[in-house]
Design an enzyme around this catalytic site. Structure first.
Site, short mmCIF file in Angstrom:
data_model
loop_
_atom_site.label_atom_id
_atom_site.label_comp_id
_atom_site.label_asym_id
_atom_site.label_seq_id
_atom_site.Cartn_x
_atom_site.Cartn_y
_atom_site.Cartn_z
N ALA A 61 -31.99 30.69 -4.26
CA ALA A 61 -30.91 30.86 -3.30
C ALA A 61 -29.75 29.99 -3.75
O ALA A 61 -29.93 29.05 -4.53
CB ALA A 61 -31.39 30.43 -1.92
N GLY A 100 -35.93 31.53 -4.45
CA GLY A 100 -35.59 32.90 -4.08
C GLY A 100 -35.68 33.86 -5.25
O GLY A 100 -35.93 35.06 -5.06
N GLU A 103 -39.14 34.84 -5.40
CA GLU A 103 -39.43 35.68 -4.23
C GLU A 103 -38.93 37.11 -4.46
O GLU A 103 -39.60 38.08 -4.08
CB GLU A 103 -38.81 35.06 -2.97
CG GLU A 103 -39.52 33.76 -2.59
CD GLU A 103 -38.85 33.01 -1.45
OE1 GLU A 103 -37.63 32.73 -1.55
OE2 GLU A 103 -39.53 32.71 -0.45
N GLU A 123 -38.71 24.69 -3.64
CA GLU A 123 -38.02 24.41 -2.38
C GLU A 123 -38.34 23.04 -1.78
O GLU A 123 -37.47 22.38 -1.23
CB GLU A 123 -38.34 25.51 -1.35
CG GLU A 123 -37.57 26.80 -1.57
CD GLU A 123 -38.22 27.74 -2.57
OE1 GLU A 123 -39.14 27.31 -3.30
OE2 GLU A 123 -37.81 28.91 -2.64
C1 3H9 Z 1 -34.34 28.68 -2.53
O1 3H9 Z 1 -34.33 29.49 -3.40
C2 3H9 Z 1 -34.71 28.94 -1.12
C3 3H9 Z 1 -35.31 30.29 -0.87
O2 3H9 Z 1 -36.70 30.27 -0.86
C4 3H9 Z 1 -34.93 30.70 0.52
C5 3H9 Z 1 -34.08 31.80 0.70
C6 3H9 Z 1 -33.92 32.31 2.11
N1 3H9 Z 1 -27.61 27.04 -6.24
O3 3H9 Z 1 -29.29 22.36 -13.63
P1 3H9 Z 1 -28.13 22.81 -14.43
C7 3H9 Z 1 -25.75 24.98 -10.56
S1 3H9 Z 1 -33.89 27.09 -2.82
C8 3H9 Z 1 -26.36 26.71 -6.56
O4 3H9 Z 1 -27.27 21.78 -15.05
P2 3H9 Z 1 -29.84 23.87 -16.52
C9 3H9 Z 1 -25.69 23.50 -10.84
O5 3H9 Z 1 -25.18 22.79 -9.75
C10 3H9 Z 1 -33.38 27.06 -4.49
N2 3H9 Z 1 -26.01 26.16 -7.74
O6 3H9 Z 1 -28.58 23.87 -15.57
C11 3H9 Z 1 -24.79 23.45 -12.05
O7 3H9 Z 1 -23.46 23.63 -11.59
P3 3H9 Z 1 -22.19 23.06 -12.41
C12 3H9 Z 1 -34.51 26.93 -5.39
C13 3H9 Z 1 -26.98 25.92 -8.60
O8 3H9 Z 1 -29.65 24.98 -17.47
C14 3H9 Z 1 -25.18 24.69 -12.82
O9 3H9 Z 1 -25.80 25.56 -11.85
N3 3H9 Z 1 -34.03 26.82 -6.74
C15 3H9 Z 1 -28.32 26.23 -8.33
O10 3H9 Z 1 -30.12 22.49 -16.99
C16 3H9 Z 1 -26.13 24.45 -13.95
O11 3H9 Z 1 -27.28 23.75 -13.48
C17 3H9 Z 1 -33.86 25.66 -7.35
O12 3H9 Z 1 -34.07 24.61 -6.78
C18 3H9 Z 1 -28.63 26.82 -7.08
N4 3H9 Z 1 -29.89 27.17 -6.75
O13 3H9 Z 1 -31.06 24.25 -15.55
C19 3H9 Z 1 -33.40 25.74 -8.77
N5 3H9 Z 1 -29.08 25.86 -9.40
O14 3H9 Z 1 -22.29 23.67 -13.76
C20 3H9 Z 1 -32.53 24.62 -9.13
C21 3H9 Z 1 -28.24 25.36 -10.32
O15 3H9 Z 1 -21.04 23.51 -11.59
N6 3H9 Z 1 -31.96 24.74 -10.43
N7 3H9 Z 1 -26.97 25.38 -9.84
O16 3H9 Z 1 -22.40 21.58 -12.41
C22 3H9 Z 1 -32.56 24.33 -11.55
O17 3H9 Z 1 -33.68 23.89 -11.54
C23 3H9 Z 1 -31.77 24.39 -12.83
O18 3H9 Z 1 -30.42 24.58 -12.49
C24 3H9 Z 1 -32.17 25.49 -13.83
C25 3H9 Z 1 -31.16 25.51 -14.99
C26 3H9 Z 1 -33.57 25.19 -14.36
C27 3H9 Z 1 -32.16 26.84 -13.18
#
Ligand code: 3H9
Length: 686
Positions: A61, A100, A103, A123
């Site tokens: 999400a 998400g 999901e 999450e």
């Molecule tokens: C969820 O899904 C809830 C659902 O169950 C419910 C739904 C109803 N949103 O980490 P990076 C941005 S909860 C917005 O450096 P990498 C981050 O801020 C979510 N922005 O890259 C950064 O921005 P900027 C569950 C996000 O390649 C840029 O993307 N998901 C999100 O080292 C690059 O990020 C997570 O918790 C986001 N969800 O790693 C996943 N994610 O460039 C969290 C990232 O402007 N994310 N950004 O500074 C990660 O673990 C890593 O970002 C990922 C990539 C492994 C994907």
């Protein structure tokens, strides 16, 4: 365009393109629902591949939407719509399918992934639980035990493990798009598999839920999300699908607005912003392809292992052959420890060790890109090292000092090409602790500073820029923590009461236990240096303990007594007697846990505000990262600055004024009063 549809004969390829990580924004959710409708209506389409552009599958999400009211279409409905599609949808996963994103993949009839992909429900790390069927579909697909592991830990798993669990149907070799289209072609003519939502949950052994609850509660300490996630998986295993979805959604929405979730979101964004400070935008770091460490003690060996773990060849320099051997043995011991704990195979450890060479000849460093000095904290010794490095290293080699409390400006005096010099403050054990304070001197060039940040990224560490002052950011605040803890002792609290209060607040250890573990001698040494500079550090009791060589666990006693071979702290009568003597004539009071925590934390926030005002730290979120990653401050509290803002800075000012009038803290600084009026720290530094 967030979603495009292409046709490959009878296979439709739905491509999500929402950089940077294909997060499920409202526009993307809407586009997915429309894609299902369009493809359901298209009789030429027999199967659908759902794939993502860029570095990753849908990573979840959109966390930045979490502070706002949820807008339709809601994700559970989007997933349900995909699951109800008339054609089989195949999720084609590369990068990460998280939250998400996973999901959505669970709504698809099939999931395929490249071998390097990872899948998970992180999450709980954001203080929430999955909100679109993660806790409900997962036990139906892979069974409750594996679902509990994934959901309550928040840790992702690799494709191979996912295949073993039945979470994905195949691992693709080669190109993900081509592989997924071929897979979709194979399943296009088969009957649709039973939707996960209508499958039964496999039964669990008697007592399974009770022991899972115990295990999760023990690990979560005071974090609420893991237990709520477990409750949702349990409910999903014992209730029908619709009831379970309602329960999950209710929990998700409840936690989304919680203080812990707000704190964890703050840390999430702070951690992602840290490696790319805006002031270094557009500055290209120098290349680091080889590294050396001077000094093979605990710190030097840890730094060498951290560099090696990042894939760099490392040279370890020591004074003489015997010291080289000891240094290499220290590095080897780190890898042996990793093998013993099952974190690394022997083969990997051998490969790492083979990339660390030792020597006592600085000539070995003639072509090294980065040299980190980690010798004894003595200005003359460090300067002598840099004098040698100045004469042997390439003029563009980056030279760094690892120091906790010496002035990097003073260390750099006499270094040739001083623009390539900077401070890198690692935390012990350096191969594990995530924090790296990066300390530019007056002469550090911007590209060298940028190299410090690039190095942190390479090492998987959280970089924070720190200005020069005694203790930089972290240890300067730590001094206040310790002084406040002592003030409490002199006004009626005991070491165990203080430690218990700080643990109750959420720290892994109280200040006195922590000192006993680390040793009281280092701080005593620093106080001696501070006094020589004319300062007056406050440590009446600690000074007396050091005078009688009560240095902590290593000397059999410190703030507490220890039985031989037992690390459990026991209250010490000797220490109590010293406290009573030092407290004589001071007002005494009865302390409760909340007041103890305030008397320690709020002065820390006050000092941190001074640090911001002096621009020793550039952002309050950086200070939070320092305390979380260098000192074990609880993530779910968001760090001291977030905690203070969430509590209300005006209240913090009132409480600090009260402590100050009782002689128990310094009064709030002008910056804190200004921040209180402005309602936050943003804008204070700058
Ligand atoms: C969820 O899904 C809830 C659902 O169950 C419910 C739904 C109803 N949103 O980490 P990076 C941005 S909860 C917005 O450096 P990498 C981050 O801020 C979510 N922005 O890259 C950064 O921005 P900027 C569950 C996000 O390649 C840029 O993307 N998901 C999100 O080292 C690059 O990020 C997570 O918790 C986001 N969800 O790693 C996943 N994610 O460039 C969290 C990232 O402007 N994310 N950004 O500074 C990660 O673990 C890593 O970002 C990922 C990539 C492994 C994907």
């Amino acid at each position: 365009m967030t979603v495009t549809i292409a046709r490959e004969n009878a296979i439709a390829v739905v491509t999500v393109d929402n950089p940077p990580v294909n997060a499920l924004s409202q526009a993307l959710r809407q586009a997915l629902v429309e894609a299902v409708a369009e493809l359901d209506a298209d009789a030429t389409v027999k199967a659908v591949v759902l794939i993502c552009a860029g570095r990753t599958f849908i990573a979840g999400a959109d966390v930045s939407e979490f502070g706002k009211p949820p807008l339709p279409p809601h994700l559970p409905d989007v997933v349900a719509r995909i699951e109800a599609a008339k054609k089989p949808w195949v999720a084609a996963i590369h990068g990460s399918a998280l939250g998400g994103g996973l999901e959505v993949a669970l709504g698809c009839a099939y999931r395929v992934a490249v071998a390097s992909a990872s899948l998970g429900l992180p999450e709980v790390k954001l203080g929430i639980i999955p909100g679109a069927g993660g806790t409900v579909r997962l036990p139906r697909l892979i069974g409750p035990a594996a679902a509990v592991d994934l959901v309550t830990s928040g840790s992702p798993i690799g494709a191979k493990k996912a295949e073993g669990l039945g979470l994905i149907d195949a691992i693709l070799d080669g190109d993900v798009r081509a592989g997924a289209i071929a897979f979709a072609g194979d399943v296009a003519e088969k009957p649709l598999p039973q939707p996960i939502s209508s499958r039964d949950v496999p039964a669990v052994d008697a007592g399974f839920w009770e022991s899972a609850e115990k295990a999760v509660a023990a690990k979560a300490r005071r974090e609420i999300a893991p237990l709520r996630a477990l409750a949702s998986v349990r409910n999903a295993s014992e209730t029908d699908f619709a009831g379970a979805m309602a329960f999950e959604r209710e929990t998700f929405l409840d936690l989304r607005g919680s203080e812990q979730a707000a704190a964890l979101r703050h840390v999430f964004f702070a951690e992602r912003a840290a490696p790319r400070p805006p002031e270094l935008a557009g500055i290209t770091p120098r290349d680091i392809r080889s590294a050396a460490v001077i000094g093979g003690g605990t710190m030097g060996a840890g730094i060498a292992a951290a560099l090696r773990d990042a894939g760099l060849p490392v040279v370890l320099i020591e004074r003489d052959a015997a010291a080289v051997e000891r240094g290499l043995a220290n590095v080897r011991a780190i890898y042996e420890g990793s093998v013993k704990r099952g974190r690394m195979t022997q083969a990997v450890a051998d490969e790492r060790m083979a990339g660390v060479t030792g020597g006592d000849d600085y000539g070995l460093l003639a072509d090294t890109d980065l040299v980190i000095e980690a010798v004894f904290e003595d200005l003359a010794v460090k300067r002598a090292v840099f004098e040698k490095l100045s004469s042997v290293c390439r003029p563009d080699a980056v030279l760094a000092t690892n120091t906790s409390y010496l002035d990097p400006n003073a260390i750099s005096e006499g270094v040739s090409h001083p623009e390539r010099f900077l401070g890198l403050h690692f935390f012990s054990p350096a191969h594990i602790m995530k924090l790296l304070e990066i300390v530019p001197t007056e002469t550090t060039a911007p590209d060298v500073l940028a190299t410090g940040f690039a190095l942190a990224r390479l090492l998987g560490k959280i970089p924070v820029r720190a200005g020069i002052c005694d203790g930089f950011i972290g240890n300067r605040i730590l001094k206040v923590t310790r002084a406040q803890a002592e003030r409490l002792l002199l006004s009626g609290a005991t070491p165990s009461a203080v430690d218990a209060a700080m643990r109750a607040f959420g720290l892994p250890m109280g200040p006195f236990e922590a000192q006993d573990l680390g040793g009281l001698d280092i701080a005593a040494f620093q106080r001696k240096a501070a006094r020589a500079r004319g300062e007056t550090p406050f440590a009446l009791v600690a000074d007396r303990l050091c005078a009688i060589e009560r240095f902590g666990q290593k000397s059999g006693g410190g703030w507490y007594d220890y039985e031989p071979g037992d690390r459990a702290p026991k209250p010490s009568e000797a220490v109590a007697a010293i406290i009573t003597e030092e407290a004589a004539g001071r007002p005494q009071q009865v302390w409760n846990e909340a007041d103890i925590a305030d008397a320690i934390l709020l002065p820390m926030v006050n000092e941190a505000t001074l640090i911001l005002e002096e621009r020793v730290a550039l952002r309050s979120a950086d200070i939070d990262l320092v305390k979380i990653h260098g000192y074990g401050f609880s993530r779910w509290r968001g760090g001291p600055m977030h905690y203070a803002e969430a509590r209300g800075l005006s209240e913090v000012v009132v409480l600090l004024d009260r402590l100050a009038s009782d002689g128990l803290a310094d009064p709030p600084c002008a910056g804190l009063r200004r921040a209180a009026e402005a309602g936050g720290f943003s804008g204070l530094a700058g």
